[in-house]
Enzyme design. Structure first.
Site, PDB file in Angstrom:
ATOM      1  N   TRP A  87     -74.124  14.527  -9.251  1.00 23.61           N
ATOM      2  CA  TRP A  87     -74.832  14.433  -7.965  1.00 23.61           C
ATOM      3  C   TRP A  87     -73.885  13.666  -7.059  1.00 23.61           C
ATOM      4  O   TRP A  87     -73.637  12.482  -7.280  1.00 23.61           O
ATOM      5  CB  TRP A  87     -76.148  13.700  -8.182  1.00 23.61           C
ATOM      6  CG  TRP A  87     -77.051  13.660  -6.997  1.00 23.61           C
ATOM      7  CD1 TRP A  87     -77.903  14.643  -6.592  1.00 23.61           C
ATOM      8  CD2 TRP A  87     -77.232  12.567  -6.085  1.00 23.61           C
ATOM      9  NE1 TRP A  87     -78.587  14.232  -5.479  1.00 23.61           N
ATOM     10  CE2 TRP A  87     -78.208  12.963  -5.139  1.00 23.61           C
ATOM     11  CE3 TRP A  87     -76.671  11.291  -5.965  1.00 23.61           C
ATOM     12  CZ2 TRP A  87     -78.615  12.137  -4.102  1.00 23.61           C
ATOM     13  CZ3 TRP A  87     -77.083  10.475  -4.930  1.00 23.61           C
ATOM     14  CH2 TRP A  87     -78.057  10.908  -4.009  1.00 23.61           C
ATOM     15  N   GLU A 103     -97.136   9.600   1.951  1.00 23.22           N
ATOM     16  CA  GLU A 103     -96.787  10.343   0.740  1.00 23.22           C
ATOM     17  C   GLU A 103     -96.896  11.850   1.002  1.00 23.22           C
ATOM     18  O   GLU A 103     -96.062  12.635   0.547  1.00 23.22           O
ATOM     19  CB  GLU A 103     -97.692   9.885  -0.416  1.00 23.22           C
ATOM     20  CG  GLU A 103     -97.606  10.681  -1.699  1.00 23.22           C
ATOM     21  CD  GLU A 103     -96.245  10.678  -2.372  1.00 23.22           C
ATOM     22  OE1 GLU A 103     -95.338   9.929  -1.957  1.00 23.22           O
ATOM     23  OE2 GLU A 103     -96.070  11.476  -3.321  1.00 23.22           O
ATOM     24  N   GLU A 116     -89.635  16.745   1.450  1.00 27.64           N
ATOM     25  CA  GLU A 116     -88.788  16.891   0.248  1.00 27.64           C
ATOM     26  C   GLU A 116     -88.621  18.345  -0.165  1.00 27.64           C
ATOM     27  O   GLU A 116     -87.534  18.767  -0.511  1.00 27.64           O
ATOM     28  CB  GLU A 116     -89.435  16.164  -0.942  1.00 27.64           C
ATOM     29  CG  GLU A 116     -89.197  14.683  -1.016  1.00 27.64           C
ATOM     30  CD  GLU A 116     -89.858  14.072  -2.243  1.00 27.64           C
ATOM     31  OE1 GLU A 116     -89.169  13.358  -2.978  1.00 27.64           O
ATOM     32  OE2 GLU A 116     -91.066  14.302  -2.470  1.00 27.64           O
ATOM     33  N   CYS A 138     -76.756  12.113 -11.628  1.00 26.07           N
ATOM     34  CA  CYS A 138     -75.796  12.533 -12.648  1.00 26.07           C
ATOM     35  C   CYS A 138     -76.377  12.417 -14.055  1.00 26.07           C
ATOM     36  O   CYS A 138     -77.153  11.513 -14.345  1.00 26.07           O
ATOM     37  CB  CYS A 138     -74.549  11.669 -12.580  1.00 26.07           C
ATOM     38  SG  CYS A 138     -73.774  11.659 -10.977  1.00 26.07           S
ATOM     39  N   LYS A 151     -84.049  13.280  -9.345  1.00 28.81           N
ATOM     40  CA  LYS A 151     -85.278  12.759  -9.937  1.00 28.81           C
ATOM     41  C   LYS A 151     -85.145  11.279 -10.266  1.00 28.81           C
ATOM     42  O   LYS A 151     -86.055  10.494 -10.074  1.00 28.81           O
ATOM     43  CB  LYS A 151     -85.595  13.560 -11.205  1.00 28.81           C
ATOM     44  CG  LYS A 151     -86.885  13.157 -11.903  1.00 28.81           C
ATOM     45  CD  LYS A 151     -88.060  13.705 -11.153  1.00 28.81           C
ATOM     46  CE  LYS A 151     -89.388  13.224 -11.673  1.00 28.81           C
ATOM     47  NZ  LYS A 151     -90.417  13.292 -10.619  1.00 28.81           N
ATOM     48  N   HIS A 181     -98.916   5.005  20.865  1.00 30.82           N
ATOM     49  CA  HIS A 181     -97.740   4.174  21.146  1.00 30.82           C
ATOM     50  C   HIS A 181     -96.434   4.954  20.986  1.00 30.82           C
ATOM     51  O   HIS A 181     -95.380   4.355  20.818  1.00 30.82           O
ATOM     52  CB  HIS A 181     -97.743   2.945  20.240  1.00 30.82           C
ATOM     53  CG  HIS A 181     -98.934   2.055  20.469  1.00 30.82           C
ATOM     54  ND1 HIS A 181     -99.150   1.401  21.657  1.00 30.82           N
ATOM     55  CD2 HIS A 181     -99.999   1.775  19.683  1.00 30.82           C
ATOM     56  CE1 HIS A 181    -100.282   0.717  21.587  1.00 30.82           C
ATOM     57  NE2 HIS A 181    -100.818   0.936  20.392  1.00 30.82           N
ATOM     58  N   ASN A 194     -71.347   8.175 -14.990  1.00 33.30           N
ATOM     59  CA  ASN A 194     -72.486   7.947 -14.094  1.00 33.30           C
ATOM     60  C   ASN A 194     -72.317   6.570 -13.486  1.00 33.30           C
ATOM     61  O   ASN A 194     -71.933   5.637 -14.185  1.00 33.30           O
ATOM     62  CB  ASN A 194     -73.815   7.965 -14.868  1.00 33.30           C
ATOM     63  CG  ASN A 194     -74.237   9.361 -15.260  1.00 33.30           C
ATOM     64  OD1 ASN A 194     -73.544  10.319 -14.961  1.00 33.30           O
ATOM     65  ND2 ASN A 194     -75.362   9.458 -15.935  1.00 33.30           N
ATOM     66  N   GLY A 195     -72.676   6.436 -12.214  1.00 31.49           N
ATOM     67  CA  GLY A 195     -72.554   5.122 -11.573  1.00 31.49           C
ATOM     68  C   GLY A 195     -71.507   5.160 -10.477  1.00 31.49           C
ATOM     69  O   GLY A 195     -71.016   6.231 -10.105  1.00 31.49           O
ATOM     70  N   LYS A 210     -93.848  14.497   0.628  1.00 31.09           N
ATOM     71  CA  LYS A 210     -93.888  15.723  -0.186  1.00 31.09           C
ATOM     72  C   LYS A 210     -93.430  16.913   0.640  1.00 31.09           C
ATOM     73  O   LYS A 210     -92.624  17.717   0.190  1.00 31.09           O
ATOM     74  CB  LYS A 210     -95.297  16.006  -0.712  1.00 31.09           C
ATOM     75  CG  LYS A 210     -95.872  15.100  -1.763  1.00 31.09           C
ATOM     76  CD  LYS A 210     -95.175  15.095  -3.092  1.00 31.09           C
ATOM     77  CE  LYS A 210     -94.013  14.146  -3.059  1.00 31.09           C
ATOM     78  NZ  LYS A 210     -93.944  13.062  -3.900  1.00 31.09           N
ATOM     79  N   ARG A 216     -83.036  16.326 -13.188  1.00 35.25           N
ATOM     80  CA  ARG A 216     -82.668  15.075 -12.521  1.00 35.25           C
ATOM     81  C   ARG A 216     -82.036  15.315 -11.143  1.00 35.25           C
ATOM     82  O   ARG A 216     -81.952  14.397 -10.344  1.00 35.25           O
ATOM     83  CB  ARG A 216     -81.656  14.308 -13.395  1.00 35.25           C
ATOM     84  CG  ARG A 216     -82.247  13.780 -14.678  1.00 35.25           C
ATOM     85  CD  ARG A 216     -81.161  13.394 -15.653  1.00 35.25           C
ATOM     86  NE  ARG A 216     -80.386  12.265 -15.192  1.00 35.25           N
ATOM     87  CZ  ARG A 216     -80.500  11.031 -15.674  1.00 35.25           C
ATOM     88  NH1 ARG A 216     -81.376  10.778 -16.624  1.00 35.25           N
ATOM     89  NH2 ARG A 216     -79.748  10.064 -15.229  1.00 35.25           N
TER      90      ARG A 216
HETATM   91  C1  G6P Z   1     -86.401   9.534  -6.453  1.00 35.63           C
HETATM   92  C2  G6P Z   1     -87.404  10.599  -6.849  1.00 35.63           C
HETATM   93  C3  G6P Z   1     -88.787  10.215  -6.332  1.00 35.63           C
HETATM   94  C4  G6P Z   1     -89.174   8.838  -6.821  1.00 35.63           C
HETATM   95  C5  G6P Z   1     -88.106   7.789  -6.476  1.00 35.63           C
HETATM   96  C6  G6P Z   1     -88.374   6.476  -7.206  1.00 35.63           C
HETATM   97  O1  G6P Z   1     -86.244   9.536  -5.083  1.00 35.63           O
HETATM   98  O2  G6P Z   1     -87.036  11.856  -6.333  1.00 35.63           O
HETATM   99  O3  G6P Z   1     -89.736  11.167  -6.795  1.00 35.63           O
HETATM  100  O4  G6P Z   1     -90.387   8.470  -6.238  1.00 35.63           O
HETATM  101  O5  G6P Z   1     -86.821   8.238  -6.906  1.00 35.63           O
HETATM  102  O6  G6P Z   1     -88.271   6.722  -8.576  1.00 35.63           O
HETATM  103  P1  G6P Z   1     -88.988   5.894  -9.707  1.00 35.63           P
HETATM  104  O7  G6P Z   1     -88.580   6.585 -10.980  1.00 35.63           O
HETATM  105  O8  G6P Z   1     -88.454   4.495  -9.615  1.00 35.63           O
HETATM  106  O9  G6P Z   1     -90.452   5.960  -9.463  1.00 35.63           O
END
Ligand code: G6P
Length: 611
Positions: free
Chosen positions: A73, A484, A491, A2, A606, A507, A98-99, A488, A27
């Site tokens: 969001w 990672e 996502e 948000c 984000k 396993h 927000n929150g 990616k 975001r």
């Molecule tokens: C969200 C973002 C990720 C990020 C994670 C942690 O899930 O989409 O890209 O890695 O938050 O965020 P930070 O700002 O704490 O690295």
């Protein structure tokens, strides 16, 4: 996640609110809205599901001097117009939030008895009815917000307007970031300073418990007890330049390619002739490193994978290192050894779970707190003893790329500093440090070389367009790199991707191998290469199709079952930072083929400022 924008000005503020929302789009959100006290003294409310562009289409005629706006969001209640913010009560008061309010159910039950009609499934709606109720009892807007927040449990960043006090904007914060931007004859609020780039570069950070009364010409801030408080005015250096696409189709692609520059800037001024310098990390860095015997790292998402790579470096250097996901760390008991440095890693510096973990850690006997962060104005930075900044520049794509590689570079520098202490007096430089420093210095050029493999990666990506699953394999520090890479891919392409330590294949995941399950492997030329090759043979023998990013000297060759993409030989310590880049490009090009919304993948945000 948000986003909030609000304004009190001598001019029509609707264009500023809409522009601010557009700037917060990165975001992640699913609906948007605004409420403005219009020229007739009424609240004009516009809300829509989907992009800010849809809101703009129905809101650009709204005209007024005071207003609030929001990108939502969804947490409580699905994405729908009635759940979008602002929420209103009796057409008199409007709130953006927000929150998460934890006691919303009990407040809702009471308000239903008081006769308030509910039009949404959100936790937020109770806030606006509560403010309205206090105003009906005779309180002014500021006092009504003060009374209301004292009844809330949970986290909030709030913007509030009322047609009964048409010149006033109220802001309140507890646990959700909120800033006050200062202008000439106009003042603003925002959850993130980037919303205000064209209108303000001076701002104050609201602290937990603060409530502010804002007009076009004044800002007064009060603490929870209603006492006036002063907050420091900070100059923002954010600029529009960083937010331009500069000819790239997506921010993610731009950010992948910016890694050369981002790493150069992160290393800048921190490498001496043959060693990592400590002074640029901050006056107290040396003292904190001197005290550190072991390291605990907490993070979420991609930042957690950066921490997981770093664990291999720290322990290779003889420094005990434990890594944990913030949301797990928060809810269990801990044994803290003396001399343990508590480290958080966060691109945004606002991730709620990471922030809460830090606050908890402060009460638990860690020697110090260190934060590795990309955003100077963020909450984590303010709450930590020491921050080492990654100079990635602003990252807009939800899928983190340049933030990750600059975190890795920073973590390696910290590991080197701690290694030096473990070996001696903390001042003596040995050949291994010099070797790693020299490698770090050439890293931007090596990244550039990997980026030049993009055409081959595009060819590779075509094998994934029709797949529903993918498996990623790695060993050692390249296991978190495989994780990672899988993150990616899932996502942004929505292909289900999982990563396994290659030794675990037999396993369980081996049962999944067939021609529809592409297997991506990361194969640098390290001491685990031969073991990894055996694991790849296990896949091949079961008819699996392999896509291998391998050291040019690994001896791995392409054939009808294996596609090998050669990476130039690289030092083992630096290798993980390099090998993640082709995985980022692979995910990007698969997503491009699938036509997804690459920079704003569905359901993701984000900056995750809720639990
Ligand atoms: C969200 C973002 C990720 C990020 C994670 C942690 O899930 O989409 O890209 O890695 O938050 O965020 P930070 O700002 O704490 O690295």
């Amino acid at each position: 996640m948000c986003g909030i924008v609000g304004a009190a000005a001598a001019r029509n503020i609707t264009p500023t609110l809409l522009d601010g929302l557009r700037r917060l789009e990165y975001r992640g959100y699913d609906s948007a809205g605004l409420a403005v006290v219009d020229g007739k003294g009424q609240l004009s409310l516009r809300r829509s599901v989907g992009r800010v562009a849809s809101l703009t289409a129905i809101a650009d005629q709204v005209d007024g001097h005071v207003g609030i706006a929001h990108t939502r969001w969804a947490t409580h209640g699905r994405p729908a117009e009635n759940n979008a913010h602002p929420h209103t009560s009796s057409s008199q008061v409007a709130v953006v939030h927000n929150g998460i309010i934890e006691n919303h159910q009990e407040l809702r039950a009471r308000q239903i008895e008081q006769g308030f009609p509910f039009s949404s499934e959100t936790d937020t709606e109770v806030i606006v009815h509560q403010i309205d109720w206090h105003m009906q009892q005779g309180l002014g807007l500021l006092a009504a917000v003060q009374a209301t927040v004292s009844e809330l449990r949970g986290a909030y960043g709030l913007g509030v307007v009322s047609k009964l006090e048409p010149d006033t904007l109220i802001a309140a914060r507890s646990g959700s970031p909120l800033l006050i931007g200062l202008g000439e004859h106009e003042n603003f609020i925002a959850s993130d300073m980037s919303a205000l780039i064209p209108v303000s570069n001076r701002y104050m950070v609201m602290e937990d418990g603060d409530i502010a009364k804002i007009t076009s010409t004044s800002v007064e801030i009060f603490d929870l007890n209603g006492q006036p408080v002063e907050r420091k005015v900070i100059i923002s250096h954010l600029s529009d330049e960083e937010t331009e696409l500069e000819g790239y189709a997506h921010y993610m692609k731009k950010e992948i390619h910016e890694q050369t520059r981002a790493i150069t800037e992160t290393l800048e001024g921190r490498l001496g002739a043959d060693s990592v310098l400590e002074l640029p990390f901050g006056d107290n860095a040396r003292e904190i490193f001197d005290r550190t015997k072991e390291v605990k790292i907490i993070a979420c998402g991609t930042s957690y994978y950066a921490a997981s790579v770093a664990r291999y470096w720290f322990e290779e250097f003889g420094i005990k290192c434990d890594v944990e996901i913030a949301s797990e760390y928060r809810y269990r008991k801990h044994v803290v050894n003396p001399g343990t440095l508590f480290m958080t890693i966060s691109q945004s510096g606002e991730t709620l779970d990471t922030m809460a973990a830090l606050e908890m850690a402060k009460t638990m006997g860690y020697s110090n707190t260190l934060c590795i962060c990309n955003v100077p104005e963020s909450s984590l930075v303010r709450a930590s003893d020491l921050t080492i900044f990654t100079h990635a520049g602003r990252e807009i794509g939800v899928a983190s790329t340049k933030a990750f590689t600059t975190q890795l570079v920073t973590l390696l520098m910290v590991a080197i500093c701690l290694r030096r202490r473990r070996l001696g007096d903390g001042r003596t430089i040995d050949a291994m440090e010099t070797e790693i420093v020299n490698e770090l210095r050439t890293l931007p050029q090596q990244i550039e070389n990997v980026l030049s493999l993009e055409d081959q990666i595009i060819v590779m990506s075509k094998h994934f367009g029709d797949k529903e699953h993918a498996l990623f394999l790695g060993r050692g520090a390249h296991f978190p790199i495989a994780m990672e890479g899988a993150l990616k891919l899932k996502e942004i392409s929505y292909i289900h991707a999982e990563a396994y330590a290659a030794g675990e294949l037999k396993h369980g995941p081996l049962a999944l191998i067939d021609e529809d399950m592409p297997v991506v492997a990361v194969a640098p030329n390290d001491e685990l290469l031969e073991k990894l090759k055996s694991n790849l043979e296990e896949v091949r023998a079961r008819g699996g199709k392999l896509f291998v990013f391998a050291d040019a000297e690994s001896g791995l060759r392409s054939d009808d079952q294996v596609m090998v993409l050669n990476v130039a030989p690289v030092n083992n310590f630096i290798a993980p930072i390099l090998y993640v880049v082709p995985l980022q490009l692979l995910a990007y090009h698969v997503a491009l083929l699938k036509g997804t919304d690459i920079d704003k993948p569905r359901n993701l945000a984000k900056s995750v400022t809720v639990e």
